[in-house]
Design a protein around this motif. Structure first.
Motif, PDB file in Angstrom:
ATOM      1  N   THR A 376      27.387   3.948 -13.784  1.00 39.62           N
ATOM      2  CA  THR A 376      26.055   3.401 -13.508  1.00 39.62           C
ATOM      3  C   THR A 376      25.789   3.336 -12.015  1.00 39.62           C
ATOM      4  OG1 THR A 376      26.187   2.080 -15.536  1.00 39.62           O
ATOM      5  CG2 THR A 376      24.513   1.459 -13.925  1.00 39.62           C
ATOM      6  N   ILE A 377      26.778   2.889 -11.241  1.00 42.20           N
ATOM      7  CA  ILE A 377      26.605   2.805  -9.786  1.00 42.20           C
ATOM      8  C   ILE A 377      26.405   4.197  -9.188  1.00 42.20           C
ATOM      9  CG2 ILE A 377      27.747   2.200  -7.621  1.00 42.20           C
ATOM     10  CD1 ILE A 377      29.092  -0.114  -9.074  1.00 42.20           C
ATOM     11  N   VAL A 378      27.190   5.167  -9.629  1.00 40.46           N
ATOM     12  CA  VAL A 378      27.070   6.529  -9.091  1.00 40.46           C
ATOM     13  C   VAL A 378      25.704   7.124  -9.426  1.00 40.46           C
ATOM     14  CG1 VAL A 378      27.952   8.880  -9.305  1.00 40.46           C
ATOM     15  CG2 VAL A 378      29.550   6.975  -9.063  1.00 40.46           C
ATOM     16  N   ARG A 379      25.234   6.952 -10.657  1.00 43.10           N
ATOM     17  CA  ARG A 379      23.934   7.501 -11.041  1.00 43.10           C
ATOM     18  C   ARG A 379      22.812   6.845 -10.252  1.00 43.10           C
ATOM     19  NH1 ARG A 379      23.707   6.347 -17.133  1.00 43.10           N
ATOM     20  NH2 ARG A 379      21.666   7.368 -16.994  1.00 43.10           N
ATOM     21  N   THR A 380      22.919   5.533 -10.057  1.00 41.43           N
ATOM     22  CA  THR A 380      21.913   4.832  -9.261  1.00 41.43           C
ATOM     23  C   THR A 380      21.912   5.325  -7.821  1.00 41.43           C
ATOM     24  OG1 THR A 380      22.117   2.849 -10.662  1.00 41.43           O
ATOM     25  CG2 THR A 380      21.134   2.562  -8.482  1.00 41.43           C
ATOM     26  N   ALA A 408      15.336   2.963 -12.527  1.00 41.29           N
ATOM     27  CA  ALA A 408      15.772   2.713 -13.905  1.00 41.29           C
ATOM     28  C   ALA A 408      15.185   3.747 -14.858  1.00 41.29           C
ATOM     29  CB  ALA A 408      15.375   1.300 -14.329  1.00 41.29           C
ATOM     30  N   GLU A 409      13.924   4.059 -14.682  1.00 35.45           N
ATOM     31  CA  GLU A 409      13.287   5.067 -15.538  1.00 35.45           C
ATOM     32  C   GLU A 409      13.910   6.439 -15.338  1.00 35.45           C
ATOM     33  OE1 GLU A 409       9.192   4.850 -14.525  1.00 35.45           O
ATOM     34  OE2 GLU A 409       8.804   3.034 -15.709  1.00 35.45           O
ATOM     35  N   GLU A 410      14.297   6.745 -14.108  1.00 36.66           N
ATOM     36  CA  GLU A 410      14.850   8.071 -13.822  1.00 36.66           C
ATOM     37  C   GLU A 410      16.227   8.266 -14.439  1.00 36.66           C
ATOM     38  OE1 GLU A 410      15.644  10.970  -9.952  1.00 36.66           O
ATOM     39  OE2 GLU A 410      14.234   9.288  -9.861  1.00 36.66           O
ATOM     40  N   ILE A 411      17.041   7.205 -14.475  1.00 33.97           N
ATOM     41  CA  ILE A 411      18.394   7.358 -15.036  1.00 33.97           C
ATOM     42  C   ILE A 411      18.468   6.881 -16.476  1.00 33.97           C
ATOM     43  CG2 ILE A 411      19.434   7.136 -12.757  1.00 33.97           C
ATOM     44  CD1 ILE A 411      20.275   4.333 -13.427  1.00 33.97           C
ATOM     45  N   GLY A 412      17.328   6.379 -17.005  1.00 32.95           N
ATOM     46  CA  GLY A 412      17.262   6.033 -18.421  1.00 32.95           C
ATOM     47  C   GLY A 412      17.934   4.740 -18.803  1.00 32.95           C
ATOM     48  N   VAL A 413      17.829   3.700 -17.961  1.00 26.47           N
ATOM     49  CA  VAL A 413      18.397   2.393 -18.284  1.00 26.47           C
ATOM     50  C   VAL A 413      17.341   1.317 -18.046  1.00 26.47           C
ATOM     51  CG1 VAL A 413      20.741   3.111 -17.690  1.00 26.47           C
ATOM     52  CG2 VAL A 413      19.305   2.048 -15.946  1.00 26.47           C
ATOM     53  N   HIS A 414      17.659   0.076 -18.430  1.00 25.87           N
ATOM     54  CA  HIS A 414      16.750  -1.039 -18.204  1.00 25.87           C
ATOM     55  C   HIS A 414      16.794  -1.427 -16.720  1.00 25.87           C
ATOM     56  CE1 HIS A 414      15.018  -5.100 -18.539  1.00 25.87           C
ATOM     57  NE2 HIS A 414      14.460  -4.646 -19.656  1.00 25.87           N
ATOM     58  N   PRO A 415      15.654  -1.889 -16.155  1.00 29.41           N
ATOM     59  CA  PRO A 415      15.663  -2.302 -14.738  1.00 29.41           C
ATOM     60  C   PRO A 415      16.719  -3.355 -14.410  1.00 29.41           C
ATOM     61  CG  PRO A 415      13.410  -2.110 -15.523  1.00 29.41           C
ATOM     62  CD  PRO A 415      14.291  -1.901 -16.713  1.00 29.41           C
ATOM     63  N   SER A 416      17.025  -4.238 -15.369  1.00 23.40           N
ATOM     64  CA  SER A 416      18.044  -5.261 -15.105  1.00 23.40           C
ATOM     65  C   SER A 416      19.413  -4.625 -14.885  1.00 23.40           C
ATOM     66  CB  SER A 416      18.108  -6.256 -16.264  1.00 23.40           C
ATOM     67  OG  SER A 416      18.498  -5.611 -17.466  1.00 23.40           O
ATOM     68  N   THR A 417      19.658  -3.472 -15.504  1.00 19.57           N
ATOM     69  CA  THR A 417      20.932  -2.781 -15.305  1.00 19.57           C
ATOM     70  C   THR A 417      21.043  -2.272 -13.874  1.00 19.57           C
ATOM     71  OG1 THR A 417      20.973  -2.113 -17.626  1.00 19.57           O
ATOM     72  CG2 THR A 417      22.366  -0.878 -16.106  1.00 19.57           C
ATOM     73  N   VAL A 418      19.980  -1.684 -13.350  1.00 23.09           N
ATOM     74  CA  VAL A 418      19.984  -1.223 -11.955  1.00 23.09           C
ATOM     75  C   VAL A 418      20.107  -2.418 -11.010  1.00 23.09           C
ATOM     76  CG1 VAL A 418      18.644  -0.031 -10.177  1.00 23.09           C
ATOM     77  CG2 VAL A 418      18.644   0.821 -12.520  1.00 23.09           C
TER      78      VAL A 418
END
Length: 514
Positions: A376-380, A408-418
């Protein structure tokens, strides 16, 4: 009344966080140092997890591991022929043991050695607190027992700035005499640093100014001179200098005691008029006041130095920037093979098998979550690098607006995850070390139709104020007009808001009067 049992069917949807999901959220929010502490704690609590030492792999060990794998494969084949199967064996652990059993799950080489490591100078001993410093001084004084107790009661009620904010009834018992209270406060006012024990800012500054006044008077007395000029005195340059300084300090005491509101508003002209003093003397007195410490306790209540170690680095390789995780010094983990053999031994008691199974599940869940955190960190960070190329090349002036929701939209996760992925984490770049949250900010309509990050907007506002004429400071309207002239579309309310966020005083308080 006829009471009869009834059965109703109700369908509802609920979000339930499993323990594994709770741990995943927690692990994602940890920075590198916190993750290291968590892994060490898990190693202590879970015997299935092992840390691999860097130099622990010999040729004999590697050969032994190969033999263990062959024997394990034979055991598995033999158990598959048995009619009774353990549900635990239906879980596919093959991929996990391949990565995590032997030779061990460890961070891949990240070439992070090129970056400086923290030196031992960052590990500081516990600093002396204000309370320790004051009690040490009191311990060297010869005081009556009741006076010492009253002094210590005052010291126990000082805040971090050294101010006495508690009322007398909260400090002393009703039986404590008023005279004893005053004597105790006088003792505290003589301690270092000067100004502790004051009730407010005015008293704090007065204590320091009066101490300077006493030092000058004592110095004059050593010369056999008085503060006032005597016509019969012989000319003495050093005495004249002491008297000039004393006059400045006396003026400073008068300003603090009677005109501190005018001082806050920088109304020098009104102070000169009220004191009937010379403008030069008042300016020098104000300069002296600026040398006084409004928060004397803070020098002994320093927070411990926070050790920052980047979790990730943006490294330029060729013409492109790549994301490199800093996994140096993180414990390398593996699953203990001995406990696995215990599970496959028929003589193992049921309670032991159940315990080992639960520990294996916990260990594998932790390893999954650590890997998920990394991904997740690398994708962000990949998105940050792609969007902030100009910053990486030019610095802060090249920063571009970027929202957590967009990433978040670009990597396909919820904003809280980013949000958790960037929380309390730092990145090493060619421009310096920055918190990952630094790259996320809203934007306003800037020059040439592009967006301008709020960070740069604040920087421009601050620069305009720093370059203004202090006798004719810029109003918020003037600042807004100048920004609009530069092509930045912003309202007066926005300018005022960010000026206040930067703790820059209003126009009236910034104005310097003659």
């Amino acid at each position: 009344m006829n009471l009869r049992p009834k059965m109703n069917l109700k369908v509802s949807q609920r979000q339930v966080l499993t323990p594994g999901l709770v741990q995943m959220v927690s692990v994602l929010a940890l920075n590198k140092l916190e993750l290291k502490e968590m892994i060490n704690a898990e190693i202590v609590e879970n015997p299935v997890l092992e840390e691999i030492e860097e130099s622990s792999h010999t040729l004999d060990e590697i050969s032994g591991r190969e033999g263990d794998r062959e024997r394990s494969a034979e055991e598995v084949a033999q158990q598959k022929t048995e009619t009774e199967k353990d549900p635990f064996d239906e879980i596919d652990f093959g991929s996990y043991f391949q990565d995590y059993l032997d030779p061990g799950f460890r961070a891949t080489s990240s070439n992070f050695e090129e970056f400086d490591k923290p030196s031992f100078e960052n590990f500081l001993s516990t600093p002396t607190t204000l309370s320790d410093h004051l009690l040490w001084q009191v311990g060297s004084l010869t005081l009556a027992p009741d006076l010492r107790e009253a002094v210590e009661s005052i010291l126990g009620n000082l805040d971090d700035n050294g101010y006495l904010t508690a009322a007398d009834d909260e400090i002393f018992s009703p039986e404590t005499a008023t005279e004893l209270r005053q004597m105790a406060l006088a003792v505290v006012h003589q301690l270092d640093p000067l100004g502790v024990g004051a009730r407010d800012l005015r008293e704090c500054l007065l204590l320091q100014a009066r101490a300077a006044n006493k030092q000058l008077c004592d110095a004059l007395e050593d010369f056999g001179a008085t503060p006032e000029i005597d016509p019969e005195d012989d000319p003495d340059l050093e005495v004249d200098t002491l008297r000039a300084r004393l006059r400045i300090v006396d003026t400073a005491i008068a300003i603090v005691q009677n005109h501190i509101a005018l001082l806050e508003n920088r109304d020098t002209r009104e102070i000169v008029r009220l004191l009937r003093s010379q403008h030069e003397i008042v300016e020098q007195a104000i300069a002296f006041i600026r040398t006084l410490d409004p928060r004397p306790g803070q020098r002994y209540n320093q927070f411990e130095t926070r050790l920052i170690e980047p979790d990730v680095a943006f490294v330029k390789r060729g013409e492109e920037y790549v994301v490199v995780m800093n996994e140096e010094d993180l414990p390398a983990l593996r699953l203990n093979a001995g406990y696995r053999r215990m599970l496959r031994t028929k003589t193992t008691e049921k309670d032991v098998r159940d315990y080992v199974k639960e520990r294996y599940r916990s260990a594998i869940q932790l390893l999954r979550n650590i890997e998920q955190r990394k991904n997740t960190i690398v994708r962000t960070c990949d998105v940050i690098v792609r969007r902030q190329q100009e910053f990486l090349e030019r610095g802060v002036d090249g920063l571009r607006p970027m929202m957590i929701k967009e990433v978040a939209e670009e990597i396909g996760v919820h904003p809280s995850t980013v949000s958790r992925a960037v929380a309390n984490k730092y990145v090493h770049t060619a421009q310096g070390v920055y918190e990952l949250r630094f790259f996320f900010s809203e934007g306003v309509n800037g020059p040439e139709g592009g967006d301008l990050p709020l960070l740069l907007l604040k920087k421009k506002v601050k620069k305009l104020i720093e370059e203004e004429d202090p006798r004719k400071p810029l109003t918020d309207d003037h600042l807004t007009a100048e920004l609009n002239r530069q092509g930045i579309r912003v309202t007066r309310r926005t300018v005022a808001k960010y000026r206040e966020d930067m703790q820059i005083p209003s126009t009236h308080r910034r104005r310097k009067r003659d």
